[in-house]
Design a protein around this motif. Sequence first.
Motif, mmCIF file in Angstrom:
data_model
loop_
_atom_site.group_PDB
_atom_site.id
_atom_site.type_symbol
_atom_site.label_atom_id
_atom_site.label_comp_id
_atom_site.label_asym_id
_atom_site.label_seq_id
_atom_site.Cartn_x
_atom_site.Cartn_y
_atom_site.Cartn_z
ATOM 1 N N PRO A 249 0.833 -1.209 0.000
ATOM 2 C CA PRO A 249 0.000 0.000 0.000
ATOM 3 C C PRO A 249 0.862 1.251 0.000
ATOM 4 C CG PRO A 249 0.016 -1.009 2.168
ATOM 5 C CD PRO A 249 0.756 -1.937 1.275
ATOM 6 N N ARG A 250 0.766 2.007 -1.058
ATOM 7 C CA ARG A 250 1.542 3.245 -1.167
ATOM 8 C C ARG A 250 0.797 4.224 -2.059
ATOM 9 N NH1 ARG A 250 5.781 0.027 -4.475
ATOM 10 N NH2 ARG A 250 6.956 0.069 -2.515
ATOM 11 N N ILE A 251 1.079 5.497 -1.876
ATOM 12 C CA ILE A 251 0.498 6.541 -2.711
ATOM 13 C C ILE A 251 1.509 6.867 -3.805
ATOM 14 C CG2 ILE A 251 -0.357 8.902 -2.798
ATOM 15 C CD1 ILE A 251 -1.280 8.616 0.047
ATOM 16 N N THR A 252 1.184 6.504 -5.025
ATOM 17 C CA THR A 252 2.095 6.693 -6.135
ATOM 18 C C THR A 252 1.311 6.674 -7.441
ATOM 19 O OG1 THR A 252 4.041 5.781 -7.272
ATOM 20 C CG2 THR A 252 2.522 4.213 -6.295
ATOM 21 N N VAL A 253 1.893 7.303 -8.453
ATOM 22 C CA VAL A 253 1.336 7.227 -9.805
ATOM 23 C C VAL A 253 2.293 6.477 -10.720
ATOM 24 C CG1 VAL A 253 -0.053 9.311 -9.596
ATOM 25 C CG2 VAL A 253 2.315 9.498 -10.361
ATOM 26 N N ASN A 254 3.313 5.879 -10.140
ATOM 27 C CA ASN A 254 4.291 5.124 -10.903
ATOM 28 C C ASN A 254 3.746 3.719 -11.144
ATOM 29 O OD1 ASN A 254 6.507 3.975 -12.091
ATOM 30 N ND2 ASN A 254 7.928 4.412 -10.423
ATOM 31 N N PHE A 255 3.402 3.421 -12.383
ATOM 32 C CA PHE A 255 2.802 2.129 -12.692
ATOM 33 C C PHE A 255 3.818 0.989 -12.647
ATOM 34 C CE2 PHE A 255 3.919 4.266 -16.688
ATOM 35 C CZ PHE A 255 4.788 3.333 -17.254
ATOM 36 N N MET A 256 5.112 1.307 -12.481
ATOM 37 C CA MET A 256 6.138 0.268 -12.438
ATOM 38 C C MET A 256 6.321 -0.317 -11.039
ATOM 39 S SD MET A 256 9.032 1.828 -15.024
ATOM 40 C CE MET A 256 9.150 3.403 -14.162
#
Length: 314
Positions: A249-256
Amino acid sequence: MTITPSSFDDSLFAADDSLLKKASEDVPEKIIGAVLFACAFVSVATTFGIVWIIFQETLGFFQEVSLAQFFLDTRWTPLFAEPHFGIWPLLNGTFLTSAIAMAVAVPLGLSSAIYLSEYAQPKVAAVLRPAVELLGGIPTVVYGYFALLFVTPVLRHLFPLEIFNALSAGLMMGIMITPTVGSISLDAIQSVPRSLREGSYALGITKLETIFKVVLPAALSGIMASIILGVSRAVGETMTVLIAAGSQPRITVNFMESVATLTAFMAEISGGDSPRGSLSFKTLYAVGAVLFVITLSLNMASFWISSRFKEKYD
């Protein structure tokens, strides 16, 4: 055979009496009506029962965790020694994978619907449509392992992906949702009256312009409903994201990177690691309530959009 006026009147009155007979006076009709009512009542009662249990347990969760901790915290670690209950990392993972899925499903589904409706020969369409819809019958766990064991290794030659990542899960979800978007969009496009197409051709408009300026606007309500239904299915998908996207669970927009979704967390908690009645177990219902509100909102939006943009033709 001679029919006298008196016999004709008697038969007429008898017919009137049979027509005036109420269905409720027939015992088999009463039984059938009661059975049908019971079936409808079971469906409604089941729905209300699910909602009642979810929100009852959710209320118990919020008696121990404040709304500020749930909606303002940016960390989700309910099973750690120092627990945090911020829902945003799970929402971030859910929306990220759903966005990738819809970026795949909408172009593919809508394009396939346009081709099958406007360009394909009837014999070709009769073969291709069941073939496309067959994708929707594949178990989601198969999509998950296919994404993990095939798609991810291929994509790692192009991107520095983690083994579990949002991109592979989103792509497979998009392929899985494509039949849903395509099938409903196809029905909406085919429901557009032929007269609109013929009127457009009579004005000298090309077939491609007719599709985008006449047919698609007329079928907009059905197309939008198919897209929102696809979003609802992407948000509620479990096994594909659990296997391919991971559980970070993390807040990110990195799809990798690896992410965790609402449904993936619920699948993990329901495995039995948390004692029943504990706070960590109650998080299952709190997350389920959030997922219920999201899907209900999407369904209401679908209904409103369908009503708002619905075109009526005489």
